[in-house]
Design an enzyme around this catalytic site. Structure first.
Site, PDB file in Angstrom:
ATOM      1  N   CYS A  73      -4.931   5.813  11.128  1.00 19.53           N
ATOM      2  CA  CYS A  73      -4.407   5.721  12.503  1.00 19.53           C
ATOM      3  C   CYS A  73      -3.463   6.863  12.855  1.00 19.53           C
ATOM      4  O   CYS A  73      -3.055   6.987  14.018  1.00 19.53           O
ATOM      5  CB  CYS A  73      -3.691   4.388  12.722  1.00 19.53           C
ATOM      6  SG  CYS A  73      -2.141   4.192  11.804  1.00 19.53           S
ATOM      7  N   ARG A 121      -6.917  -4.016   8.467  1.00 19.27           N
ATOM      8  CA  ARG A 121      -6.613  -5.442   8.392  1.00 19.27           C
ATOM      9  C   ARG A 121      -5.113  -5.670   8.459  1.00 19.27           C
ATOM     10  O   ARG A 121      -4.338  -4.983   7.781  1.00 19.27           O
ATOM     11  CB  ARG A 121      -7.175  -6.024   7.084  1.00 19.27           C
ATOM     12  CG  ARG A 121      -7.007  -7.543   6.950  1.00 19.27           C
ATOM     13  CD  ARG A 121      -7.845  -8.048   5.787  1.00 19.27           C
ATOM     14  NE  ARG A 121      -7.389  -7.489   4.514  1.00 19.27           N
ATOM     15  CZ  ARG A 121      -6.470  -8.065   3.749  1.00 19.27           C
ATOM     16  NH1 ARG A 121      -5.891  -9.191   4.138  1.00 19.27           N
ATOM     17  NH2 ARG A 121      -6.127  -7.501   2.600  1.00 19.27           N
ATOM     18  N   CYS A 169      -2.976   0.062  14.587  1.00 17.34           N
ATOM     19  CA  CYS A 169      -3.866   0.488  13.495  1.00 17.34           C
ATOM     20  C   CYS A 169      -5.015  -0.518  13.331  1.00 17.34           C
ATOM     21  O   CYS A 169      -4.784  -1.732  13.273  1.00 17.34           O
ATOM     22  CB  CYS A 169      -3.094   0.612  12.189  1.00 17.34           C
ATOM     23  SG  CYS A 169      -4.108   1.195  10.797  1.00 17.34           S
ATOM     24  N   THR A 208       0.814  -1.226   0.000  1.00 21.59           N
ATOM     25  CA  THR A 208       0.000   0.000   0.000  1.00 21.59           C
ATOM     26  C   THR A 208       0.842   1.268   0.000  1.00 21.59           C
ATOM     27  O   THR A 208       0.332   2.356  -0.306  1.00 21.59           O
ATOM     28  CB  THR A 208      -0.916   0.032   1.236  1.00 21.59           C
ATOM     29  OG1 THR A 208      -0.113   0.039   2.431  1.00 21.59           O
ATOM     30  CG2 THR A 208      -1.847  -1.172   1.247  1.00 21.59           C
ATOM     31  N   ASP A 239      14.720  12.132  51.964  1.00 16.99           N
ATOM     32  CA  ASP A 239      13.666  13.141  51.877  1.00 16.99           C
ATOM     33  C   ASP A 239      12.654  12.952  53.000  1.00 16.99           C
ATOM     34  O   ASP A 239      12.172  11.839  53.244  1.00 16.99           O
ATOM     35  CB  ASP A 239      12.972  13.029  50.516  1.00 16.99           C
ATOM     36  CG  ASP A 239      11.880  14.062  50.353  1.00 16.99           C
ATOM     37  OD1 ASP A 239      12.218  15.233  50.106  1.00 16.99           O
ATOM     38  OD2 ASP A 239      10.695  13.695  50.482  1.00 16.99           O
ATOM     39  N   CYS A 244       2.030   2.684   9.471  1.00 16.76           N
ATOM     40  CA  CYS A 244       0.991   2.757  10.497  1.00 16.76           C
ATOM     41  C   CYS A 244       1.601   2.597  11.879  1.00 16.76           C
ATOM     42  O   CYS A 244       2.736   2.138  12.042  1.00 16.76           O
ATOM     43  CB  CYS A 244      -0.046   1.644  10.315  1.00 16.76           C
ATOM     44  SG  CYS A 244      -0.816   1.587   8.686  1.00 16.76           S
ATOM     45  N   ARG A 286       4.180   6.818   3.148  1.00 18.89           N
ATOM     46  CA  ARG A 286       3.425   7.966   3.635  1.00 18.89           C
ATOM     47  C   ARG A 286       2.572   7.547   4.835  1.00 18.89           C
ATOM     48  O   ARG A 286       2.261   6.362   5.008  1.00 18.89           O
ATOM     49  CB  ARG A 286       2.543   8.538   2.536  1.00 18.89           C
ATOM     50  CG  ARG A 286       1.442   7.624   2.069  1.00 18.89           C
ATOM     51  CD  ARG A 286       0.627   8.243   0.935  1.00 18.89           C
ATOM     52  NE  ARG A 286      -0.537   7.437   0.573  1.00 18.89           N
ATOM     53  CZ  ARG A 286      -0.516   6.416  -0.250  1.00 18.89           C
ATOM     54  NH1 ARG A 286       0.631   6.070  -0.809  1.00 18.89           N
ATOM     55  NH2 ARG A 286      -1.625   5.741  -0.529  1.00 18.89           N
TER      56      ARG A 286
END
Length: 497
Positions: free
Chosen positions: A72, A45, A42, A34, A447, A38, A67
């Site tokens: 997501c 699928r 995400c 693709t 402390d 992601c 890209r």
């Protein structure tokens, strides 16, 4: 932080198949079929293992030609918690890049702050994060621009310079390359208008997020003139690189584990170029990149801290917007009550801080910078003379650059430099490292608050302190849980804060 070649494909793919949100911001999944990358959680699928690769940063995925996923929004995840846990040079550099150092000072300025040559730092970042400083800064600018496009009505020209781009053309080209969409496409149908200096954004944080406890801590320690707080909100002035500003944070609890929650931040900026720096400093204040699930899992079964973690899941380590300010406030607060320290610090702010006009009632001054306080006669400060001399000496070292609290240098080197200063002991150095440098693994056994908390919980003091070694690497969070048992109820009336 794991170098690029150490991202185990099988382990990463297991996190992707289970959509484990704990790994959001730790690594990114790129899908060859693709051309997008992601976050591990995400909801799309799950792709086949043969079609994916894993990258340690958005910049690395972008450099490989991918890209950002529009579903997501992987570049909007909180940063890696390893940046503060390991605090390697790469992690420290990422903090400075997020603050806009590369945009203001270039790669040479970034390298100088981290303590390396620019060539060596570039090799180191490429090895650990998969991209050099310029690519990392570019990815950060793109992410800031996308958030501004989607959440504000600023004009595209204003957004370009607010995000750190040097020109509108560079802004347009980068947005198209990173998101495969124009700035107009990302904005949608909402119009734009010239800025009035107010920018509202949502800052992502991992959950659970004990926002009310964080707010109570900040409100209890606030300095008049610099900070104000009320029920559900906290605001303060910011001394930013180009001009003064303010931030108001709307802070609530978000206790659903494993999700990403959002804190609404409203910035009042005189110069939009300070947007990235203001956002990063607000995120540091919130400890937004913490992995609270990892912290709580570590204390599961511990007889001292375990019950406190279950009572207040997602407790954060309050950070700072300026390391020098944190150090000064720490020295002022030595051996005095919190109320006394607030009073003294408020007097110093009123006398030496710079007056500013803001739209938030009660915010009237910037905290005085180190150079200003370094010139003050210690005898005139409203504190014992020895502490006044220690304060002025600390500020002289800070203004001269002998001590840097910008998260650039190695934390151990900073601690040694602090302890070497007259009047700065181990407690002060460790507290400064915890708050100013985001050190997650410090404990203050001497402390008085720690001792009172342990006694109040019915624990044997020597045994509990000895057990603190098992709390590594999250001892700072254990400390916060102990202090949290001593916090007074948070007032609902802003005038009471």
């Amino acid at each position: 932080m794991q170098p690029t070649q150490w991202l185990d494909p099988e382990s990463c793919y297991g996190a992707v198949k289970s959509r484990d949100r704990r790994f959001d911001g730790v690594f990114y999944t790129a899908v060859r079929t693709t051309g997008i990358y992601c976050r591990p959680s995400c909801p799309a699928r799950t792709p086949a293992l043969a079609n994916v690769s894993f990258h340690p940063s958005p910049a690395a995925a972008q450099a490989a030609g991918y890209r950002a996923c529009k579903r997501c929004l992987p570049d909007a995840t909180p940063g890696s918690p390893d940046w503060d846990v390991a605090a390697t040079a790469a992690g420290r550099a990422m903090r400075l890049i997020s603050d806009g150092v590369v945009d203001r000072e270039g790669v040479d300025g970034l390298a100088r702050r981290v303590g390396y040559t620019s060539r060596h730092l570039s090799r180191l970042l490429a090895g650990e994060l998969g991209a050099g400083p310029l690519a990392l800064a570019r990815a950060k600018r793109a992410q800031t621009a996308r958030v501004l496009l989607e959440t504000t009505a600023l004009t595209c020209a204003d957004i370009a310079f607010a995000a750190g781009f040097s020109s509108v053309r560079q802004f347009n080209d980068t947005i198209r390359e990173v998101y495969a969409a124009s700035p107009t496409d990302l904005r949608g149908r909402r119009g734009s208008r010239p800025t009035t200096g107010s920018v509202t954004m949502r800052l992502s944080v991992r959950t659970p997020f004990a926002g009310r406890a964080l707010l109570a801590f900040l409100a209890y320690h606030l300095v008049p003139g610099v900070e104000v707080a009320g029920d559900g909100w906290y605001a303060r002035t910011l001394d930013l690189p180009h001009a003064p500003g303010t931030v108001r944070l709307d802070i609530t609890d978000a206790l659903d584990e494993g999700q990403t929650a959002f804190v609404t931040a409203t910035f009042g900026l005189q110069d939009l170029r300070d947007t990235a720096a203001a956002v990063e400093r607000a995120r540091r204040l919130l400890d937004a990149d913490c992995d609270p699930v990892a912290v709580s899992d570590h204390f599961a079964g511990d007889l001292v801290i375990g019950p406190l973690v279950r009572a207040t899941p997602g407790l954060r380590l309050p950070g700072q917007v300026d390391g020098d300010e944190t150090a000064v406030r720490t020295v002022i607060g030595q051996q005095v009550s919190v109320t006394g320290a607030r009073t003294v610090t408020g007097r110093i702010v009123a006398e030496h801080g710079r007056c500013v006009e803001t739209s938030i009632a009660g915010l009237t001054h910037l905290f005085p910078d180190a150079a200003t306080l370094a010139r003050v006669d210690p005898e005139t400060l409203p504190m014992p003379r020895a502490r006044g001399r220690a304060l002025v000496g600390l500020c002289a070292a800070l203004s001269a650059g002998d001590v840097a609290l910008d998260r650039g240098p190695d934390r151990d080197d900073v601690r040694r430099a602090l302890v070497a200063l007259p009047g700065i002991g181990p407690w002060t150095a460790d507290y400064v490292a915890m708050r100013a440098l985001g050190h997650p693994d410090l404990f203050l056994p001497t402390d008085i608050g720690v001792r009172n908390a342990l006694a109040g919980l019915g624990h044997d003091l020597p045994s509990a302190i000895a057990a603190s070694e098992s709390w590594r690497p999250w001892r700072s969070y254990a400390l916060m849980h102990l202090w949290n048992t001593l916090m007074p109820p948070f007032p609902t009336d802003p005038q009471e804060v």
